[in-house]
Design a protein around this motif. Structure first.
Motif, PDB file in Angstrom:
ATOM      1  N   VAL A   1       0.827  -1.201   0.000  1.00 13.26           N
ATOM      2  CA  VAL A   1       0.000   0.000   0.000  1.00 13.26           C
ATOM      3  C   VAL A   1       0.868   1.262   0.000  1.00 13.26           C
ATOM      4  O   VAL A   1       0.605   2.206  -0.733  1.00 13.26           O
ATOM      5  CB  VAL A   1      -0.945  -0.008   1.225  1.00 13.26           C
ATOM      6  CG1 VAL A   1      -1.639   1.344   1.391  1.00 13.26           C
ATOM      7  CG2 VAL A   1      -1.965  -1.128   1.085  1.00 13.26           C
ATOM      8  N   TYR A   2       1.932   1.260   0.805  1.00 11.60           N
ATOM      9  CA  TYR A   2       2.687   2.485   0.999  1.00 11.60           C
ATOM     10  C   TYR A   2       3.850   2.692   0.038  1.00 11.60           C
ATOM     11  O   TYR A   2       4.563   3.674   0.151  1.00 11.60           O
ATOM     12  CB  TYR A   2       3.168   2.587   2.451  1.00 11.60           C
ATOM     13  CG  TYR A   2       2.038   2.939   3.372  1.00 11.60           C
ATOM     14  CD1 TYR A   2       1.648   4.277   3.537  1.00 11.60           C
ATOM     15  CD2 TYR A   2       1.329   1.949   4.040  1.00 11.60           C
ATOM     16  CE1 TYR A   2       0.591   4.597   4.358  1.00 11.60           C
ATOM     17  CE2 TYR A   2       0.268   2.263   4.864  1.00 11.60           C
ATOM     18  CZ  TYR A   2      -0.096   3.592   5.015  1.00 11.60           C
ATOM     19  OH  TYR A   2      -1.149   3.910   5.817  1.00 11.60           O
ATOM     20  N   SER A   3       4.073   1.742  -0.858  1.00 18.08           N
ATOM     21  CA  SER A   3       5.163   1.933  -1.821  1.00 18.08           C
ATOM     22  C   SER A   3       4.712   1.479  -3.196  1.00 18.08           C
ATOM     23  O   SER A   3       4.076   0.437  -3.344  1.00 18.08           O
ATOM     24  CB  SER A   3       6.392   1.128  -1.383  1.00 18.08           C
ATOM     25  OG  SER A   3       7.202   0.852  -2.503  1.00 18.08           O
ATOM     26  N   ASP A   4       5.032   2.303  -4.207  1.00 20.74           N
ATOM     27  CA  ASP A   4       4.656   1.938  -5.574  1.00 20.74           C
ATOM     28  C   ASP A   4       5.601   0.884  -6.135  1.00 20.74           C
ATOM     29  O   ASP A   4       5.235   0.086  -6.974  1.00 20.74           O
ATOM     30  CB  ASP A   4       4.718   3.170  -6.495  1.00 20.74           C
ATOM     31  CG  ASP A   4       3.759   4.232  -6.008  1.00 20.74           C
ATOM     32  OD1 ASP A   4       2.741   3.833  -5.398  1.00 20.74           O
ATOM     33  OD2 ASP A   4       4.041   5.430  -6.207  1.00 20.74           O
TER      34      ASP A   4
ATOM     35  N   GLU B   1       9.660  -7.594 -10.536  1.00 16.51           N
ATOM     36  CA  GLU B   1      11.106  -7.449 -10.404  1.00 16.51           C
ATOM     37  C   GLU B   1      11.517  -7.408  -8.933  1.00 16.51           C
ATOM     38  O   GLU B   1      12.459  -8.064  -8.504  1.00 16.51           O
ATOM     39  CB  GLU B   1      11.553  -6.178 -11.131  1.00 16.51           C
ATOM     40  CG  GLU B   1      13.042  -6.155 -11.375  1.00 16.51           C
ATOM     41  CD  GLU B   1      13.538  -4.756 -11.690  1.00 16.51           C
ATOM     42  OE1 GLU B   1      12.699  -3.896 -12.028  1.00 16.51           O
ATOM     43  OE2 GLU B   1      14.752  -4.539 -11.588  1.00 16.51           O
ATOM     44  N   ASN B   2      10.743  -6.660  -8.165  1.00 18.89           N
ATOM     45  CA  ASN B   2      11.102  -6.526  -6.754  1.00 18.89           C
ATOM     46  C   ASN B   2      10.882  -7.825  -5.988  1.00 18.89           C
ATOM     47  O   ASN B   2      11.647  -8.147  -5.085  1.00 18.89           O
ATOM     48  CB  ASN B   2      10.307  -5.379  -6.113  1.00 18.89           C
ATOM     49  CG  ASN B   2      10.885  -5.005  -4.761  1.00 18.89           C
ATOM     50  OD1 ASN B   2      12.100  -4.865  -4.627  1.00 18.89           O
ATOM     51  ND2 ASN B   2      10.028  -4.910  -3.763  1.00 18.89           N
ATOM     52  N   MET B   3       9.826  -8.554  -6.352  1.00 20.57           N
ATOM     53  CA  MET B   3       9.615  -9.846  -5.708  1.00 20.57           C
ATOM     54  C   MET B   3      10.829 -10.738  -5.948  1.00 20.57           C
ATOM     55  O   MET B   3      11.319 -11.431  -5.060  1.00 20.57           O
ATOM     56  CB  MET B   3       8.349 -10.519  -6.251  1.00 20.57           C
ATOM     57  CG  MET B   3       7.042  -9.817  -5.883  1.00 20.57           C
ATOM     58  SD  MET B   3       6.767  -9.699  -4.103  1.00 20.57           S
ATOM     59  CE  MET B   3       7.070  -7.970  -3.841  1.00 20.57           C
TER      60      MET B   3
ATOM     61  N   GLY C   1      11.290  -3.815   1.914  1.00 17.57           N
ATOM     62  CA  GLY C   1      10.219  -2.834   1.981  1.00 17.57           C
ATOM     63  C   GLY C   1      10.699  -1.512   2.549  1.00 17.57           C
ATOM     64  O   GLY C   1      10.338  -0.444   2.064  1.00 17.57           O
ATOM     65  N   LEU C   2      11.541  -1.572   3.570  1.00 17.51           N
ATOM     66  CA  LEU C   2      12.052  -0.344   4.170  1.00 17.51           C
ATOM     67  C   LEU C   2      12.900   0.438   3.175  1.00 17.51           C
ATOM     68  O   LEU C   2      13.003   1.663   3.264  1.00 17.51           O
ATOM     69  CB  LEU C   2      12.859  -0.658   5.435  1.00 17.51           C
ATOM     70  CG  LEU C   2      12.041  -1.062   6.655  1.00 17.51           C
ATOM     71  CD1 LEU C   2      12.952  -1.431   7.813  1.00 17.51           C
ATOM     72  CD2 LEU C   2      11.090   0.044   7.077  1.00 17.51           C
ATOM     73  N   ASP C   3      13.500  -0.272   2.221  1.00 16.93           N
ATOM     74  CA  ASP C   3      14.253   0.421   1.166  1.00 16.93           C
ATOM     75  C   ASP C   3      13.316   1.142   0.208  1.00 16.93           C
ATOM     76  O   ASP C   3      13.710   2.110  -0.446  1.00 16.93           O
ATOM     77  CB  ASP C   3      15.100  -0.586   0.365  1.00 16.93           C
ATOM     78  CG  ASP C   3      16.320  -1.031   1.154  1.00 16.93           C
ATOM     79  OD1 ASP C   3      16.725  -0.283   2.075  1.00 16.93           O
ATOM     80  OD2 ASP C   3      16.845  -2.116   0.866  1.00 16.93           O
ATOM     81  N   GLN C   4      12.100   0.618   0.073  1.00 13.57           N
ATOM     82  CA  GLN C   4      11.174   1.152  -0.915  1.00 13.57           C
ATOM     83  C   GLN C   4      10.429   2.393  -0.424  1.00 13.57           C
ATOM     84  O   GLN C   4      10.003   3.212  -1.217  1.00 13.57           O
ATOM     85  CB  GLN C   4      10.128   0.097  -1.311  1.00 13.57           C
ATOM     86  CG  GLN C   4      10.685  -1.266  -1.670  1.00 13.57           C
ATOM     87  CD  GLN C   4      11.437  -1.273  -2.969  1.00 13.57           C
ATOM     88  OE1 GLN C   4      11.131  -0.500  -3.872  1.00 13.57           O
ATOM     89  NE2 GLN C   4      12.437  -2.129  -3.069  1.00 13.57           N
TER      90      GLN C   4
END
Lengths: 507, 327
Positions: free
Chosen positions: B40-43, B49-51, B292-295
């Motif tokens: 929700v909080y990151s596009d 790719e990110n997965m 996620g924290l990087d995103q």
């Protein structure tokens, strides 16, 4: 006594676990200065009732009245603050601390923020003297003293914390006869000083001796409350069981004829001059096929270590063990392969409580059941067969052992060895802490096995257990066999005398 | 209690089963919550790719974590795994530089790790040194050997297999992820479907009782320590391929994450409970959290703190869900 106000009353108390009634409409009261005993089979509701009294279980139907006022306990701490102390079967003492520290555990006496040792020692000494244990040095670490003193420390703790009602759960199950006697006398002393005691025990003669009144529970219901002076063991056993107890009734009541029928059969297990460090020495005997040989001794007499040695748990320092003429060497794995089975004296050390019954039963046999990949369906089927045979309730192989009652757990420990019948079955303390009904069932299984030709070594510190099944009895004291009984009438007193006489001589 | 009046036997066991299940699935809820939050909080979080990145990021931990799962299941611990990984990577590179024909440097590295693992195992099971201590000492030994072999330098001659598995692709998939998945799968099959696996669980659940049932618990404990060392060695070999070099401290920092992931998944530090599925969940929690924290836009100097806090909360969550068993 009836004229006084009860210290604690339960009015119509019921407790359900899931849909099952653990307690049903219990009325119970304890008067000041009364010892009120609670007896019943395992699963009769004793422990549920205790937990309600001690504030461990707080949701139940019915009413509790304390000192004339309705009471809803919030937690065990709350109970303790009001003066309800519980002495658990498994003691909560710290053996590495001094006796005094144990008595004042959790509420050390302080002076200006530091422990006031002189005062703590003084007060600990005072209370022990009052209880008749002036010989205990409160400055010594508790571990120097036998179990009886550990229990004493816990009782002293309850008293100094201002308890008015002390609940004792199987207080004598681990004590020697001498310690038991002291504890019973101490319990009477407590009563004389106005304390109330709820006394829970499977040892019915203790109960009759120490209690003022006895309440019998069965299947979660109160059967009756009796005056201790007007009842006896026989009546209690019948009330608890609701049926006749074949093996135990006799051994509970008094002497028993033991019959040795196996002298002529060849011995299956031959132990010669076996010794193990400080535990036992020069032990020789033969066990015959189909015989139940009892080995009786007080705790610390080395009989449990002897059982361990035969199963290969410790290596004897001298002597030999022969199974059907072949010398035994090696650990439990070898012993199992050779046809020796073993049930340890402490149930918990032999079972995997968090694992399903079938995994407990199949573990020694996995290699036989399947070469590489455990076949669960097969394990479950084999397990179902053996647990049905010994009468585990419920007979559900998938159920975790922790959910079974103590007696049923013990049956699982035994059932495991019925998968492939052993030649020799070493059972240590198979009925400790169990009610008469469950004991009876366990003895029945052992009898059956012996009839099928299994040689059974029944090792115990409970004379009733030995007398209930043994056909021949060896008595051990201080690591040696001191007497043998066969083809004669043996009583509990004779066993105790044999076991402790030697102790007195060498002490 | 009161098994005699079985008027309604289903109700309590169903309730217990439900409780037991909620306990088992607590880490899964944690994972889903984190996943949803970052989606929700990151596009950039919820993209194919990110997965792939997340899987890539946790692969080395997964290989190492497989062995740690075995060790924790027997109620032991291994604090030397990350140093063993470093050491195995160094050995593989060292013998490659010394022109030992391939694939012998790989075997040498795995054998070296296995020997150290065996020493851990014997020290724990036969000599009775707590595994905490013996593996702590071993971490220094492995680390010391890495330093000695490299003389503190970085080795760039790597076995080709390490390069392929560490940074190559096959059918568009990273070899690294495939190796990790296969290691986890193998671990799972061994634990769930072999006699050895059952012995591992039973040894952890109650070592005394396992002994009494004739299980060679000392052998089992030795074996799991060797397994942990070998999987650590594998992680080290694949790892140098991923990094492109072998340094004397390459994977040392992975220890906390590797053990943390296993515990976070729900494998008990006290033995007997858990398994590879739990470890996978734990790995993903850690992976999603780190990634996620990087995103999202967080002060990069706060990230470690936030990771720590979230891990703590997740662990508390696990414990709360575990609840108490009614006696």
């Amino acid at each position: 006594m009836e004229s006084k106000r009860p210290l604690l009353t339960l009015n119509n108390v019921s407790k359900k676990f899931g849909g099952i009634h653990a307690l049903k409409g219990i009325d119970f009261e304890v008067y000041p200065g009364e010892v009120h005993a609670l007896v019943g089979e395992n699963g009769a509701g004793k422990s549920t009732m205790m937990k309600i009294l001690a504030g461990v279980i707080t949701s139940y139907q019915g009413e509790m009245v304390w000192d004339g006022r309705p009471l809803k306990l919030k937690n065990p701490r709350h109970a303790l603050d009001l003066g309800i102390a519980m002495i658990h079967q498994e003691l909560s003492v710290m053996p590495e601390l001094t006796v005094a520290e144990n008595i004042f555990l959790g509420r050390q006496l302080l002076k200006g923020g530091v422990v006031d040792w002189p005062r703590m020692f003084r007060e600990a000494e005072a209370i022990l003297t009052e209880l008749g244990f002036a010989h205990v040095n409160v400055r010594d670490n508790l571990e120097k003293y036998p179990l009886g003193v550990h229990q004493l420390a816990e009782i002293a703790r309850a008293i100094t914390s201002g308890a008015r009602l002390i609940i004792m759960d199987e207080p004598t199950s681990a004590l020697s006869p001498m310690e038991t006697k002291r504890l019973l006398e101490l319990t009477r002393k407590l009563k004389e000083s106005g304390k109330s005691v709820v006394y829970i025990s499977h040892f019915l003669e203790e109960v009759v001796w120490v209690a003022d009144r006895i309440t019998v529970l069965r299947d979660g219901q109160k059967i009756t409350t009796l005056d201790a002076g007007r009842t006896d063991k026989k009546e209690l056993v019948k009330l608890m069981l609701g049926k006749e107890a074949e093996f135990f009734e006799e051994s509970y009541i008094g002497g028993k004829e033991i019959k040795d029928l196996h002298e002529r059969k060849p011995p299956v297990l031959q132990v010669r001059r076996l010794g193990k460090g400080r535990h036992f020495a020069d032990v020789s005997f033969a066990l015959h096929a189909g015989e139940i040989l009892g080995i009786y001794g007080l705790i610390g007499s080395g009989h449990f270590e002897l059982g361990e040695a035969i199963y290969g748990l410790n290596h004897p320092s001298s002597g030999t063990i022969e199974l059907a003429g072949k010398a035994l060497r090696g650990g439990p794995g070898r012993a199992i392969a050779d046809g020796i089975a073993y049930v340890p004296p402490s149930r918990r050390s032999g079972l995997f409580l968090d694992k399903p019954i079938f995994q407990n039963v199949s573990l020694p046999w996995l290699a036989h059941i399947s070469r590489f990949v455990p076949a669960v369906a097969k394990e479950v089927a084999i397990t179902r067969k053996v647990i049905e045979r010994v009468g585990v309730r419920p007979p559900d192989p998938l159920k975790e052992v922790a959910f079974l009652s103590g007696g049923n757990q013990q049956k699982v420990a035994i059932a495991r060895w019925l998968v492939e019948l052993p030649k020799v079955f070493v059972v240590s303390e198979p009925t400790r802490g169990m009610d008469v009904g469950a004991k009876e069932e366990v003895m029945h299984i052992l009898k059956q096995l012996s009839e099928e030709g299994v040689g059974i070594l029944l090792i115990s510190s409970e004379p009733e257990t030995i007398l209930a099944a043994a056909e021949r009895v060896l008595v051990m004291a201080k690591g040696r066999i001191v007497s043998e009984f066969s083809e004669e009438s043996v009583s509990k007193e004779m066993l105790l005398a044999a076991a402790s006489g030697e102790m007195a001589q060498s002490a | 209690m009161a098994q005699k009046s079985l008027d309604n036997p289903n109700q309590p066991s169903r309730l217990r089963a439900l409780l037991a299940r909620s306990r088992e699935y607590a880490p899964v809820w944690t994972l889903l919550a984190l996943f949803l939050f970052f989606s929700v909080y990151s596009d950039s979080f919820l993209t194919m790719e990110n997965m792939g990145n997340i899987l890539n990021q946790v692969s080395l931990l997964a290989i190492m974590g497989t062995g740690i799962t075995f060790v924790l299941l027997t109620a032991q611990i291994d604090l030397s795994v990350s140093y063993m990984a470093t050491f195995a990577g160094v050995v593989a590179a060292y013998y490659t530089a010394a022109h030992l024909p391939q694939p012998w440097p790989i075997f040498a590295a795995l054998l070296a790790a296995a020997i150290l693992g065996w020493i851990n195992g014997v020290g724990t099971s036969r000599l009775g040194i707590p595994s905490f201590m013996v593996t702590l000492a071993m971490s220094l030994i492995a680390s010391g050997l890495s330093l000695y072999l490299t003389r503190g330098r970085i080795l760039f001659d790597l076995p080709p297999i390490a390069n392929t598995l560490g940074s190559g692709r096959v059918f568009g998939l990273k070899w690294l992820v495939i190796v990790a998945a296969l290691t986890l799968l193998a671990g799972h099959l061994v634990l769930k479907y072999t006699r050895f696996g059952r012995y591992v669980y039973m040894t952890g659940a109650n070592p005394k009782a396992a002994d009494l049932a004739g299980v060679n618990t000392k052998g089992i404990i030795t074996a799991v320590m060797v397994i942990a060392a070998v999987t650590a060695g594998m992680a080290g070999i694949v790892g140098i391929g991923r990094l492109g070099s072998a340094t004397p401290t390459a994977f040392d920092g992975m220890l906390i994450d590797a053990i943390g992931a296993v515990v976070l998944g729900g494998t008990s530090l006290f033995g007997g409970i858990g398994g590879i599925p739990q470890t996978i969940v734990g790995l993903l929690i850690l992976g999603v959290l780190r990634n996620g924290l990087d995103q999202i836009s967080v002060d990069i100097y706060m990230k470690t703190l936030i990771t720590g806090i979230i891990l703590l909360v997740a662990l508390v969550f696990n414990i709360l869900f575990a609840g108490k068993k009614e006696g």
